[in-house]
Write a protein that holds these residues in place. Sequence first.
Motif, PDB file in Angstrom:
ATOM      1  N   MET A 122       0.847  -1.193   0.000  1.00 52.79           N
ATOM      2  CA  MET A 122       0.000   0.000   0.000  1.00 52.79           C
ATOM      3  C   MET A 122       0.876   1.233   0.000  1.00 52.79           C
ATOM      4  N   SER A 123       0.580   2.152  -0.890  1.00 47.06           N
ATOM      5  CA  SER A 123       1.358   3.375  -0.971  1.00 47.06           C
ATOM      6  C   SER A 123       0.649   4.485  -0.235  1.00 47.06           C
ATOM      7  N   GLU A 124       1.436   5.386   0.355  1.00 44.67           N
ATOM      8  CA  GLU A 124       0.859   6.477   1.127  1.00 44.67           C
ATOM      9  C   GLU A 124       1.510   7.784   0.732  1.00 44.67           C
ATOM     10  N   VAL A 125       0.693   8.789   0.459  1.00 42.18           N
ATOM     11  CA  VAL A 125       1.185  10.132   0.210  1.00 42.18           C
ATOM     12  C   VAL A 125       1.054  10.901   1.513  1.00 42.18           C
ATOM     13  N   HIS A 126       2.142  11.434   2.007  1.00 47.85           N
ATOM     14  CA  HIS A 126       2.124  12.098   3.303  1.00 47.85           C
ATOM     15  C   HIS A 126       1.534  13.503   3.201  1.00 47.85           C
ATOM     16  N   ILE A 127       0.635  13.807   4.111  1.00 45.71           N
ATOM     17  CA  ILE A 127       0.046  15.142   4.177  1.00 45.71           C
ATOM     18  C   ILE A 127       0.096  15.627   5.616  1.00 45.71           C
ATOM     19  N   HIS A 128      -0.020  16.925   5.775  1.00 46.57           N
ATOM     20  CA  HIS A 128      -0.051  17.492   7.116  1.00 46.57           C
ATOM     21  C   HIS A 128      -1.406  17.201   7.758  1.00 46.57           C
ATOM     22  N   LYS A 129      -1.367  16.602   8.962  1.00 47.88           N
ATOM     23  CA  LYS A 129      -2.602  16.284   9.663  1.00 47.88           C
ATOM     24  C   LYS A 129      -2.813  17.263  10.805  1.00 47.88           C
ATOM     25  N   HIS A 130      -4.054  17.699  10.953  1.00 49.44           N
ATOM     26  CA  HIS A 130      -4.384  18.598  12.050  1.00 49.44           C
ATOM     27  C   HIS A 130      -4.328  17.818  13.357  1.00 49.44           C
ATOM     28  N   GLU A 131      -3.587  18.331  14.339  1.00 45.45           N
ATOM     29  CA  GLU A 131      -3.452  17.664  15.625  1.00 45.45           C
ATOM     30  C   GLU A 131      -4.573  18.114  16.552  1.00 45.45           C
ATOM     31  N   VAL A 132      -5.451  17.183  16.892  1.00 40.52           N
ATOM     32  CA  VAL A 132      -6.560  17.500  17.788  1.00 40.52           C
ATOM     33  C   VAL A 132      -6.041  17.597  19.223  1.00 40.52           C
ATOM     34  N   LYS A 133      -6.390  18.674  19.907  1.00 48.72           N
ATOM     35  CA  LYS A 133      -5.884  18.923  21.258  1.00 48.72           C
ATOM     36  C   LYS A 133      -6.860  18.400  22.306  1.00 48.72           C
ATOM     37  N   GLY A 134      -6.477  17.302  22.964  1.00 49.65           N
ATOM     38  CA  GLY A 134      -7.335  16.688  23.964  1.00 49.65           C
ATOM     39  C   GLY A 134      -7.556  17.568  25.185  1.00 49.65           C
ATOM     40  N   ARG A 135      -6.593  18.460  25.472  1.00 49.79           N
ATOM     41  CA  ARG A 135      -6.738  19.293  26.671  1.00 49.79           C
ATOM     42  C   ARG A 135      -7.933  20.245  26.562  1.00 49.79           C
ATOM     43  N   ASN A 136      -8.294  20.635  25.341  1.00 47.23           N
ATOM     44  CA  ASN A 136      -9.472  21.486  25.169  1.00 47.23           C
ATOM     45  C   ASN A 136     -10.739  20.764  25.607  1.00 47.23           C
ATOM     46  N   LEU A 137     -10.774  19.443  25.378  1.00 46.28           N
ATOM     47  CA  LEU A 137     -11.906  18.640  25.834  1.00 46.28           C
ATOM     48  C   LEU A 137     -11.960  18.597  27.361  1.00 46.28           C
ATOM     49  N   VAL A 138     -10.798  18.502  27.994  1.00 46.99           N
ATOM     50  CA  VAL A 138     -10.737  18.466  29.456  1.00 46.99           C
ATOM     51  C   VAL A 138     -11.295  19.757  30.039  1.00 46.99           C
ATOM     52  N   TYR A 139     -10.875  20.901  29.476  1.00 48.94           N
ATOM     53  CA  TYR A 139     -11.390  22.195  29.942  1.00 48.94           C
ATOM     54  C   TYR A 139     -12.905  22.265  29.788  1.00 48.94           C
ATOM     55  N   SER A 140     -13.396  21.782  28.647  1.00 44.76           N
ATOM     56  CA  SER A 140     -14.839  21.823  28.380  1.00 44.76           C
ATOM     57  C   SER A 140     -15.612  20.932  29.348  1.00 44.76           C
ATOM     58  N   ILE A 141     -15.036  19.784  29.690  1.00 45.71           N
ATOM     59  CA  ILE A 141     -15.682  18.870  30.637  1.00 45.71           C
ATOM     60  C   ILE A 141     -15.846  19.541  31.997  1.00 45.71           C
ATOM     61  N   LEU A 142     -14.788  20.176  32.492  1.00 43.90           N
ATOM     62  CA  LEU A 142     -14.832  20.833  33.801  1.00 43.90           C
ATOM     63  C   LEU A 142     -15.839  21.982  33.808  1.00 43.90           C
ATOM     64  N   LEU A 143     -15.846  22.777  32.751  1.00 44.59           N
ATOM     65  CA  LEU A 143     -16.781  23.900  32.663  1.00 44.59           C
ATOM     66  C   LEU A 143     -18.230  23.420  32.639  1.00 44.59           C
ATOM     67  N   ASN A 144     -18.477  22.330  31.908  1.00 42.42           N
ATOM     68  CA  ASN A 144     -19.842  21.809  31.792  1.00 42.42           C
ATOM     69  C   ASN A 144     -20.327  21.145  33.073  1.00 42.42           C
ATOM     70  N   LEU A 145     -19.414  20.591  33.862  1.00 44.23           N
ATOM     71  CA  LEU A 145     -19.801  20.051  35.159  1.00 44.23           C
ATOM     72  C   LEU A 145     -20.305  21.167  36.077  1.00 44.23           C
ATOM     73  N   VAL A 146     -19.617  22.308  36.017  1.00 42.09           N
ATOM     74  CA  VAL A 146     -20.023  23.452  36.846  1.00 42.09           C
ATOM     75  C   VAL A 146     -21.404  23.962  36.443  1.00 42.09           C
ATOM     76  N   ILE A 147     -21.602  24.181  35.139  1.00 44.05           N
ATOM     77  CA  ILE A 147     -22.876  24.729  34.674  1.00 44.05           C
ATOM     78  C   ILE A 147     -24.023  23.741  34.872  1.00 44.05           C
ATOM     79  N   THR A 148     -23.749  22.441  34.746  1.00 44.60           N
ATOM     80  CA  THR A 148     -24.791  21.424  34.964  1.00 44.60           C
ATOM     81  C   THR A 148     -25.309  21.471  36.389  1.00 44.60           C
ATOM     82  N   LEU A 149     -24.376  21.506  37.340  1.00 42.75           N
ATOM     83  CA  LEU A 149     -24.762  21.553  38.757  1.00 42.75           C
ATOM     84  C   LEU A 149     -25.558  22.817  39.071  1.00 42.75           C
ATOM     85  N   ALA A 150     -25.097  23.946  38.546  1.00 41.28           N
ATOM     86  CA  ALA A 150     -25.771  25.224  38.790  1.00 41.28           C
ATOM     87  C   ALA A 150     -27.179  25.218  38.206  1.00 41.28           C
TER      88      ALA A 150
END
Length: 300
Positions: free
Chosen positions: A1-29
């Motif tokens: 199998m041949s592969e042409v290399h391209i630049h891949k966007h790196e998804v930042k998992g830490r943004n999900l962590v921040y969103s989880i914490l923020l949503n826990l606060v707003i859910t409780l409120a």
Amino acid sequence: MSEVHIHKHEVKGRNLVYSILLNLVITLAQIIGGILSGSLALISDALHNFSDVLTLVFSLYANKLSKRKASLNHTFGYKRAELIAAFVNASTLIIVALFLIYGAIERFVEPKIIESNLVIWLSLLGIIVNGFSALLLKKDAEHNLNMKSAYFHLFTDMMASVAVLIGGLLMKFFGWFWVDSVMTILIAIYLIVVGIDLIKSSTKILMLFTPDHIDIKALVREVHKIEGVNKLHHIHIWNLNDDELHLEAHLDCSEDIKMSEFNVLLDKIEQVLFTQFHINHINIQPEYKKEDPKNFIVQD
């Protein structure tokens, strides 16, 4: 199998962590505020926020899985984990929406006096928190279906909070308590529309359907323009995930060439497929006057 290399966007998992914490606060409120104010829309928004927390946790886990390296038992690694997460997340949007509609209809039949001031302030908090969380994931959502499903959960939460705010203002100044149910139903309908769209997108990839932007007949015409190509057939094209677009096919060569010459021909085909159709993984079986049906472009 041949592969042409391209630049891949790196998804930042830490943004999900921040969103989880923020949503826990707003859910409780919002749960506390919904109980104190008697607002079904606010409680509905809180339940939607809590579903977002579960969604974001699932998306975070899928994102971590997708980065695991391939092995002998998992030759593609876990690259499709995020597609499964996107499908599940989209399904939860629809399930939550149906529960909201059921509760809203019950409340519409028997309207209840609601403490509108609390609804207004908590909906404003929801707009700020969900808006910021959605902003964190917006860039990733443009490149990744899993992040897109998480982003839409957050974006619809923000829009839900806007709807709750409008309802709160109408209840405060006009005493229209039935607006609480109407806003809840409108939120739910929007969730269903978004959920169905995401389910369609993720299902197409999971089922290995040809991507919408690929015209196989046009692709074949372009490849047939290359000198040395007789017929491209037995074609299969599919997305492994958001970044990888695969093609496998049989190539009937016009001449009985050496393998080194086929490598040159293959390089020309790869460039055409990548530059014109964005296909970056190519697996082609070379043939010369092999006795098999070649009159079908797509064939099992």
